[in-house]
Design an enzyme around this catalytic site. Structure first.
Site, mmCIF file in Angstrom:
data_model
loop_
_atom_site.group_PDB
_atom_site.id
_atom_site.type_symbol
_atom_site.label_atom_id
_atom_site.label_comp_id
_atom_site.label_asym_id
_atom_site.label_seq_id
_atom_site.Cartn_x
_atom_site.Cartn_y
_atom_site.Cartn_z
ATOM 1 N N GLY A 195 -9.422 -1.858 7.437
ATOM 2 C CA GLY A 195 -10.133 -0.653 7.044
ATOM 3 C C GLY A 195 -10.958 -0.972 5.823
ATOM 4 N N THR A 196 -11.523 0.067 5.234
ATOM 5 C CA THR A 196 -12.280 -0.145 4.000
ATOM 6 C C THR A 196 -11.297 -0.325 2.848
ATOM 7 O OG1 THR A 196 -12.239 2.220 3.549
ATOM 8 C CG2 THR A 196 -14.175 1.366 4.730
ATOM 9 N N MET A 197 -11.834 -0.558 1.661
ATOM 10 C CA MET A 197 -11.020 -0.474 0.455
ATOM 11 C C MET A 197 -10.477 0.955 0.356
ATOM 12 S SD MET A 197 -13.284 -2.504 -2.410
ATOM 13 C CE MET A 197 -12.102 -2.246 -3.734
ATOM 14 N N ASP A 198 -9.326 1.082 -0.274
ATOM 15 C CA ASP A 198 -8.793 2.405 -0.651
ATOM 16 C C ASP A 198 -8.429 3.284 0.540
ATOM 17 O OD1 ASP A 198 -8.008 4.213 -2.628
ATOM 18 O OD2 ASP A 198 -9.950 5.207 -2.661
ATOM 19 N N GLY A 220 -5.449 2.804 2.200
ATOM 20 C CA GLY A 220 -3.990 2.840 2.324
ATOM 21 C C GLY A 220 -3.365 1.611 2.950
ATOM 22 N N SER A 272 -2.382 -1.337 1.556
ATOM 23 C CA SER A 272 -1.240 -1.872 0.808
ATOM 24 C C SER A 272 -0.070 -0.898 0.841
ATOM 25 C CB SER A 272 -1.636 -2.155 -0.646
ATOM 26 O OG SER A 272 -2.672 -3.111 -0.661
ATOM 27 N N ASP A 310 -0.868 -9.445 2.598
ATOM 28 C CA ASP A 310 -1.825 -8.450 2.104
ATOM 29 C C ASP A 310 -3.056 -9.172 1.557
ATOM 30 O OD1 ASP A 310 -2.634 -5.805 1.734
ATOM 31 O OD2 ASP A 310 -1.871 -5.709 -0.319
ATOM 32 N N GLU A 311 -4.147 -8.430 1.414
ATOM 33 C CA GLU A 311 -5.428 -9.001 0.967
ATOM 34 C C GLU A 311 -5.782 -10.206 1.852
ATOM 35 O OE1 GLU A 311 -7.060 -7.209 -1.066
ATOM 36 O OE2 GLU A 311 -5.592 -6.133 -2.268
ATOM 37 N N GLN A 359 -8.082 -10.726 3.805
ATOM 38 C CA GLN A 359 -9.496 -11.152 3.852
ATOM 39 C C GLN A 359 -9.742 -12.368 2.979
ATOM 40 O OE1 GLN A 359 -8.508 -8.307 2.367
ATOM 41 N NE2 GLN A 359 -9.316 -8.208 0.301
HETATM 42 N N1 LIG Z 1 -2.897 10.403 -6.755
HETATM 43 C C1 LIG Z 1 -2.831 10.229 -5.429
HETATM 44 N N2 LIG Z 1 -2.242 11.134 -4.645
HETATM 45 C C2 LIG Z 1 -2.156 10.968 -3.311
HETATM 46 N N3 LIG Z 1 -2.621 9.899 -2.667
HETATM 47 C C3 LIG Z 1 -3.231 8.972 -3.398
HETATM 48 C C4 LIG Z 1 -3.361 9.064 -4.810
HETATM 49 N N4 LIG Z 1 -4.016 7.954 -5.250
HETATM 50 C C5 LIG Z 1 -4.266 7.227 -4.147
HETATM 51 N N5 LIG Z 1 -3.800 7.833 -3.042
HETATM 52 C C6 LIG Z 1 -3.865 7.368 -1.653
HETATM 53 O O1 LIG Z 1 -3.746 5.974 -1.648
HETATM 54 C C7 LIG Z 1 -4.800 5.408 -0.865
HETATM 55 C C8 LIG Z 1 -5.077 4.016 -1.387
HETATM 56 O O2 LIG Z 1 -3.938 3.249 -1.097
HETATM 57 P P1 LIG Z 1 -3.913 1.658 -1.215
HETATM 58 O O3 LIG Z 1 -2.723 1.247 -0.416
HETATM 59 O O4 LIG Z 1 -3.957 1.257 -2.636
HETATM 60 O O5 LIG Z 1 -5.287 1.292 -0.479
HETATM 61 P P2 LIG Z 1 -5.873 -0.086 0.042
HETATM 62 O O6 LIG Z 1 -4.781 -1.127 -0.021
HETATM 63 O O7 LIG Z 1 -6.352 0.193 1.441
HETATM 64 O O8 LIG Z 1 -7.027 -0.393 -0.860
HETATM 65 C C9 LIG Z 1 -5.942 6.394 -1.028
HETATM 66 O O9 LIG Z 1 -6.839 6.357 0.053
HETATM 67 C C10 LIG Z 1 -5.192 7.718 -1.007
HETATM 68 O O10 LIG Z 1 -4.944 8.120 0.320
HETATM 69 C C1 LIG Z 2 -15.958 -5.322 -0.713
HETATM 70 C C2 LIG Z 2 -15.394 -6.461 -1.493
HETATM 71 C C3 LIG Z 2 -14.153 -6.340 -2.092
HETATM 72 N N1 LIG Z 2 -13.656 -7.377 -2.810
HETATM 73 C C4 LIG Z 2 -12.353 -7.237 -3.450
HETATM 74 C C5 LIG Z 2 -12.162 -6.034 -4.328
HETATM 75 C C6 LIG Z 2 -10.648 -5.821 -4.297
HETATM 76 O O1 LIG Z 2 -10.081 -6.654 -5.305
HETATM 77 C C7 LIG Z 2 -10.271 -6.334 -2.904
HETATM 78 C C8 LIG Z 2 -9.972 -5.240 -1.912
HETATM 79 O O2 LIG Z 2 -8.784 -4.607 -2.277
HETATM 80 P P1 LIG Z 2 -8.271 -3.235 -1.601
HETATM 81 O O3 LIG Z 2 -6.788 -3.288 -1.839
HETATM 82 O O4 LIG Z 2 -8.630 -3.254 -0.152
HETATM 83 O O5 LIG Z 2 -8.945 -2.123 -2.326
HETATM 84 O O6 LIG Z 2 -11.372 -7.100 -2.436
HETATM 85 C C9 LIG Z 2 -14.350 -8.563 -2.903
HETATM 86 O O7 LIG Z 2 -13.876 -9.529 -3.525
HETATM 87 N N2 LIG Z 2 -15.570 -8.688 -2.317
HETATM 88 C C10 LIG Z 2 -16.120 -7.676 -1.627
HETATM 89 O O8 LIG Z 2 -17.246 -7.834 -1.101
#
Ligand SMILES: Nc1ncnc2c1ncn2[C@@H]1O[C@H](COP(=O)(O)OP(=O)(O)O)[C@@H](O)[C@H]1O
Ligand SMILES: Cc1cn([C@H]2C[C@H](O)[C@@H](COP(=O)(O)O)O2)c(=O)[nH]c1=O
EC number: 2.7.1.21
Length: 216
Positions: A9-12, A14, A16, A86-87, A89
């Site tokens: 998915g995209t960053m942020d 969920g 992790s 995780d991570e 990519q």
């Molecule tokens: N304060 C919060 N309350 C509820 N959900 C949150 C909060 N902060 C972040 N989140 C949830 O956590 C998600 C990010 O989770 P994370 O596992 O860190 O993302 P990823 O690993 O995909 O970058 C957000 O999309 C949101 O759904």
């Molecule tokens: C788009 C993009 C992202 N990154 C880095 C930035 C963050 O450290 C991670 C992604 O972490 P998340 O848990 O999925 O939010 O990737 C990068 O290095 N280069 C890129 O183009």
């Protein structure tokens, strides 16, 4: 039958958090996971979620052989019932091949989590290999949203809130960083193509309208 699953998915969105939930549910049933990560924002050897949860993990170094790591671990009489990466990519394509071998030869489930594309909407080499090799590719269902409210499908890199398209593929960062530094923002494709971030959209909305020129 064991599987290699790529949760993407995209960053942020969920990823992790889901990795930590999978780990929690399995360890609650007495199973032991081998957890790999690389370049997590929380620091070396950590798998962290924005919800505040964090666990220790094995930091994957350049050139590390993940299959050999598992074989060493098991041959020392230690347990590993499944693998989380995780991570993902940030892993090299060869390391993804090694994870596929862990599934096929060691009969362990491997759950990999990562963003598919970088800030230029190009596949990360590790993610490309996962798409090529995974038994299943699962797109996370809790979608992140673009500032316009549409589903976010792309990751933008920003400096001072402005989208940039030049730079190294890997720059660790967050979507909530200070606006003066390199940060990231998730966007729908339309706004990624137009390079329109929340900040530039806001600035455009605040710009004074051009007044109609009176002919009289
Ligand atoms: N304060 C919060 N309350 C509820 N959900 C949150 C909060 N902060 C972040 N989140 C949830 O956590 C998600 C990010 O989770 P994370 O596992 O860190 O993302 P990823 O690993 O995909 O970058 C957000 O999309 C949101 O759904
Ligand atoms: C788009 C993009 C992202 N990154 C880095 C930035 C963050 O450290 C991670 C992604 O972490 P998340 O848990 O999925 O939010 O990737 C990068 O290095 N280069 C890129 O183009």
């Amino acid at each position: 039958m064991s599987e290699l699953v790529f949760f993407c998915g995209t960053m942020d969105c969920g990823k992790s958090t889901l990795a930590l939930q999978i780990e929690h549910n399995r360890s609650a049933r007495g199973l032991v996971g081998m957890i790999f990560t690389r370049n997590d924002r929380a620091g070396e050897g950590k798998l962290s979620s924005r919800l505040g949860l964090v666990t220790d993990a094995v930091e994957v170094e350049d050139g590390a052989d993940l299959y050999a790591h598992l074989v060493d671990h098991l041959s020392q009489g230690r347990r590993a019932d499944y693998v989380i990466a995780d991570e993902a990519q940030f892993l090299a394509p060869e390391q993804i091949d090694q994870l596929a071998r862990v599934v096929d030869d060691l009969d362990l489930d491997v759950y990999a989590f990562g963003i598919t594309t970088d800030f230029r909407s190009k596949l990360f080499p590790g993610s490309q290999r996962l798409v090529e090799l995974a038994d299943r590719v699962e797109v996370l269902q809790v979608e992140a949203l673009c500032w316009c409210g549409a589903r976010a499908t792309h990751n933008a890199r920003t400096v001072g809130g402005v989208m940039v398209v030049e730079g190294a593929q890997v720059v660790v960062g967050d979507v909530t960083g200070s606006t003066d530094e390199i940060g990231y923002e998730v966007l729908c494709r339309r706004h990624h193509r137009r390079r329109m971030t929340a900040a530039t959209a806001r600035a455009a909305a605040l710009a004074p309208d051009v007044l109609p020129v009176s002919s009289g």
